[in-house]
Design an enzyme around this catalytic site. Structure first.
Site, short mmCIF file in Angstrom:
data_model
loop_
_atom_site.label_atom_id
_atom_site.label_comp_id
_atom_site.label_asym_id
_atom_site.label_seq_id
_atom_site.Cartn_x
_atom_site.Cartn_y
_atom_site.Cartn_z
N ARG A 61 0.85 -1.20 0.00
CA ARG A 61 0.00 0.00 0.00
C ARG A 61 0.89 1.25 0.00
NH1 ARG A 61 -4.94 1.41 4.17
NH2 ARG A 61 -3.39 0.94 5.78
N ASP A 69 -3.97 2.23 13.90
CA ASP A 69 -3.18 3.01 12.97
C ASP A 69 -3.76 4.41 12.88
OD1 ASP A 69 -5.39 2.87 11.30
OD2 ASP A 69 -4.45 1.53 9.84
#
Length: 525
Positions: A156, A436
């Site tokens: 990603r 996160d």
């Protein structure tokens, strides 16, 4: 291209002349379109601020109605029942690839703090992983190396909105998405293709099909430049913004030859819902822990992802179970296991073809659930039942309350995460969950909206004010200082508290925490 940063010997192996020429060409060709699309985001947000609700674009109605399929997937992406994610540090990559999951997603974005060292060492680590030369020796002397059959690697890159401040072209920071993608693709695409796999990506934070079209054009150019057949690249798009939920067919269509499906990026989706409706007092979400995947708007969005993907012949991947093992407490650990099992059972029964976990300890739990209910490699052939899913269902506000405990949890989560991020850590264990950047984004945007909206009232009748927030913030700082004692990170806690206070009390809601915090991070080299 200027790189005003220290280049260690192993970084020089990544930042070769040919690699930088490749990235420079990407930036020259596509940066203007990046800037145009970011300006379009601002215009769309201004419309929502004035009361215009997001909806299905009229100009793409034919794409939604017509029958078409995405291109076939490579063999190693047909079964994605268990996917594990994590930052790009060396130990995490080895453990993720060895975890027993079908896919490991190495994350340059929300699970990594974008320091120069983290980003460049991540590129070194991924090159070594692709070439099966990665290993890791822990402080206790334990050696980690790849198993014979590791998970499929997906990467990603950072989102379109983020800059790479350590690389500049014509005086401007380059788009971090092109930097991350370009370096990884240049060094690894050929080796992956020759091995019968594919350079596979997760694409974050897209807000519409035009942003998907840009990625598709990047893929075409990159493949042509390196002599790799078009369609080799495969990309899964995270549906983690509210506008993108209305353009899922179009996003798949734009990436048709390169698509590997869609994923429910549910925590960022909640953040996007808050941000889109920041000036809509009638659409204020309750406490963060009351907004679950059974909430009306999240359930509708998840089911629409499945319905859309299966109609187009591609995977619908479920969301993240953020639980981590609770050492030393059997009861809490079993409770975490149950939460993961229940979450994955709901997803597979709804029709998802795979799902995310954050810790190797939960691979078996997720796998067992999918093995029981999905004996084949996927269930793309199934079109789930259910009623109409339209604008009303996607925007429906869930019930719930706002409490002082909710304020306190948001302050604690945002403060703790920002402190860790400034210290170079992007994935942070908080209260038995691996968090996160999305958690901090939900927390700080909720706090801002509760303070700046007439609907920001606690269940006990008190208004949520800046003074109330600052009192909670001060108490949380004192609590952390007492709890951590000599381990209290005074410098980064002070910087985190100042940043959080400034963002929550500001008249305007900042688009991204990471954009506001990045100057503090990059300013330290």
């Amino acid at each position: 291209m200027e790189i005003p940063a220290h280049i260690k010997p192993d970084y020089a192996e990544i930042l070769t002349g040919d690699a930088l020429a490749f990235v420079t060409e990407l930036v020259e060709l596509f940066s203007p379109r990046v800037r145009e699309l970011l300006a379009l985001r601002q215009r769309r947000q201004s419309e929502m601020d004035r009361g215009v609700l997001p909806g299905f674009p009229a100009e793409t109605d034919a794409i939604r109605r017509d029958d078409w399929k995405v291109a076939p997937l490579p063999a190693d992406l047909l079964d994605r029942r268990v996917e594990i994610t994590g930052p790009v540090d060396r130990k995490m990559i080895v453990n993720g690839l060895n975890s027993g999951a079908n896919v490991f997603m190495a994350d340059f974005e929300d699970a990594s703090s974008p320091t120069w060292d983290v980003m460049l060492q991540g590129q070194v680590n991924l090159r070594d992983a692709v070439n099966r030369k990665i290993d890791f020796t822990a402080e206790n002397g334990k050696r980690y190396r790849l198993h014979d059959h590791p998970a499929v690697l997906m990467v990603r890159p950072r989102g379109w909105h983020l800059p790479e401040g350590h690389a500049r072209l014509h005086g401007l920071a380059v788009p971090a998405a092109l930097w991350d993608f370009g370096l990884y693709f240049f060094h690894n695409a050929r080796a992956l293709a020759d091995a019968g796999s594919a350079p596979s990506f997760y694409l974050p934070k897209l807000q519409g099909y035009l942003e998907a079209r840009l990625w598709n054009d990047v893929f075409i150019h990159a493949q042509d430049a390196l002599g790799i057949p078009r369609g080799t690249v495969k990309a899964t798009v995270l549906i983690e913004t509210l506008p993108a939920a209305f353009e899922m067919d179009e996003i798949l269509y734009e990436l048709k030859d390169h698509s590997a499906g869609l994923n429910c990026g549910r925590w960022d989706y909640i953040f996007s819902y808050i941000k889109c409706f920041r000036h809509h007092p009638e659409r204020i979400l309750p406490n963060r822990d009351q907004v679950t995947m059974t909430s009306s708007f999240l359930d509708a969005y998840s089911r629409l992802v499945i319905r859309t993907c299966h109609r187009r012949g591609v995977h619908a991947i479920g969301g993240m179970a953020a639980q981590i093992p609770v050492k030393g407490d059997r009861y809490l650990n079993e409770a975490a296991m149950r939460k993961v099992r229940d979450d994955k059972e709901r997803e597979v029964l709804n029709g998802h073809d795979g799902s995310w976990i954050s810790h190797p300890a939960f691979v078996a739990v997720c796998k067992d659930v999918f093995d029981l209910h999905m004996p084949g490699p996927n269930q793309i052939h199934k079109q789930p039942d259910g009623g109409h899913i339209g604008q009303e269902e996607l925007l429906r506000l869930p019930e719930g309350t706002i409490t002082i405990q909710g304020v306190m949890k948001n302050v604690s989560a945002a403060l703790s995460y920002i402190r860790a991020w400034l210290a170079g850590q992007g994935a942070v264990p908080l209260h038995h969950l691996m968090e996160d950047a999305a958690t901090a984004e939900i927390s700080r945007t909720q706090l801002w909206q509760w303070i700046h909206s007439p609907g920001g009232v606690l269940a006990d009748g008190r208004r949520i004010t800046t003074d109330l927030f600052r009192a909670v913030l001060g108490n949380e700082l004192d609590r952390q200082r007492l709890l951590l004692g000599g381990r209290f990170d005074e410098v980064n806690y002070k910087a985190a508290a100042g940043l959080l206070d400034g963002m929550v009390s500001a008249d305007a809601l900042a688009d991204f925490l990471t954009l506001e915090a990045y100057p503090l991070l990059s300013g330290r080299g």
